[in-house]
Design a protein around this motif. Sequence first.
Motif, PDB file in Angstrom:
ATOM      1  N   SER A  73      -2.439  -1.384  -5.587  1.00 33.77           N
ATOM      2  CA  SER A  73      -1.779  -0.107  -5.844  1.00 33.77           C
ATOM      3  C   SER A  73      -1.426   0.591  -4.545  1.00 33.77           C
ATOM      4  CB  SER A  73      -2.701   0.782  -6.682  1.00 33.77           C
ATOM      5  OG  SER A  73      -2.134   2.042  -6.871  1.00 33.77           O
ATOM      6  N   SER A  74      -0.303   1.304  -4.556  1.00 31.19           N
ATOM      7  CA  SER A  74       0.079   2.121  -3.404  1.00 31.19           C
ATOM      8  C   SER A  74      -0.354   3.568  -3.565  1.00 31.19           C
ATOM      9  CB  SER A  74       1.598   2.054  -3.205  1.00 31.19           C
ATOM     10  OG  SER A  74       2.265   2.524  -4.362  1.00 31.19           O
ATOM     11  N   ASP A  85      -4.419   0.151  -1.632  1.00 31.72           N
ATOM     12  CA  ASP A  85      -3.280  -0.193  -0.795  1.00 31.72           C
ATOM     13  C   ASP A  85      -3.856  -0.994   0.376  1.00 31.72           C
ATOM     14  OD1 ASP A  85      -0.443   0.154   0.191  1.00 31.72           O
ATOM     15  OD2 ASP A  85      -1.588   1.002   1.852  1.00 31.72           O
ATOM     16  N   SER A  87      -3.221  -0.337   4.472  1.00 32.43           N
ATOM     17  CA  SER A  87      -3.871   0.857   5.026  1.00 32.43           C
ATOM     18  C   SER A  87      -5.388   0.722   5.013  1.00 32.43           C
ATOM     19  CB  SER A  87      -3.432   2.110   4.260  1.00 32.43           C
ATOM     20  OG  SER A  87      -3.791   2.016   2.893  1.00 32.43           O
ATOM     21  N   GLU A 104      -3.139  -4.456 -11.906  1.00 27.85           N
ATOM     22  CA  GLU A 104      -3.992  -4.906 -10.803  1.00 27.85           C
ATOM     23  C   GLU A 104      -5.129  -5.803 -11.269  1.00 27.85           C
ATOM     24  OE1 GLU A 104      -2.396  -0.767  -9.748  1.00 27.85           O
ATOM     25  OE2 GLU A 104      -3.187  -1.810 -11.521  1.00 27.85           O
TER      26      GLU A 104
END
Length: 256
Positions: free
Chosen positions: A2-3, A111, A114, A163
Amino acid sequence: MSSGFTNHFAPVAAAYRDYRPHYPDALFAWLAQQCERQQLVWDCGAGSGQASVGLAEYFDKVLATDASAEQLAQAPPHERINYRTASPAASGLANACVDLVTVAQALHWFDLPSFYAEAHRVLHPGGVLAVWSYGNLRSGDTAVAGALHHFHYQVVGPYWPPERQHVETGYRQLPFPYPAELAPAFTLTAHWTLEQLLGYLRSWSATARYQAAQGEDPVERLARQLLPIWEDPWRRLEFRWPLALLVGRKPLPPCD
């Protein structure tokens, strides 16, 4: 992966705390052995502390972070654990201060670029990154196993977030920032009554999404199906979850 953050587990935070299976102690002992020091662990995506408590038996301090304040509120207090609401991209830790970074059953929500950048920043050279997941529970009782398979794939199957596919594949399709090291095989084991099994099923994100969409608890229907199979609701059946574990190490700086 997921972002952005979607809090799939806020509606089932108490069930997650009470009914998720426990990780084997041998996992935490082995992870501690892989680390040069046992001073500080960052347990990212800690939820209600399932892994954090086990890690605290082998490390001096554990920083347990999660983006869900609801889940962290369910975590048990511990003198060596600092619970903090934080995103995977912003731990609040200093550079190169952590001996081990762990992610238990949560990496597929992150994410990854990051998070991996943050993990690399906070790990000291030679520090260890360990991520793991467990998929579908297994039962030696064929009737129970068949009912659970139908519930997972047919009843709540359409309600699994995308996901979740990475749990099904044991994280094999997710990138990993360091060369993967060999790790032993670990298995979660539980001996549960019918009530405990049903509580576990209610901790699933797909169950919560089904209930929100349909306005009914799908576990109730399964309970009526399982009760005659179980015969005695206090009878305990063994359930097993093989663990998919990825372990890597931040490289040491080159020698001058």
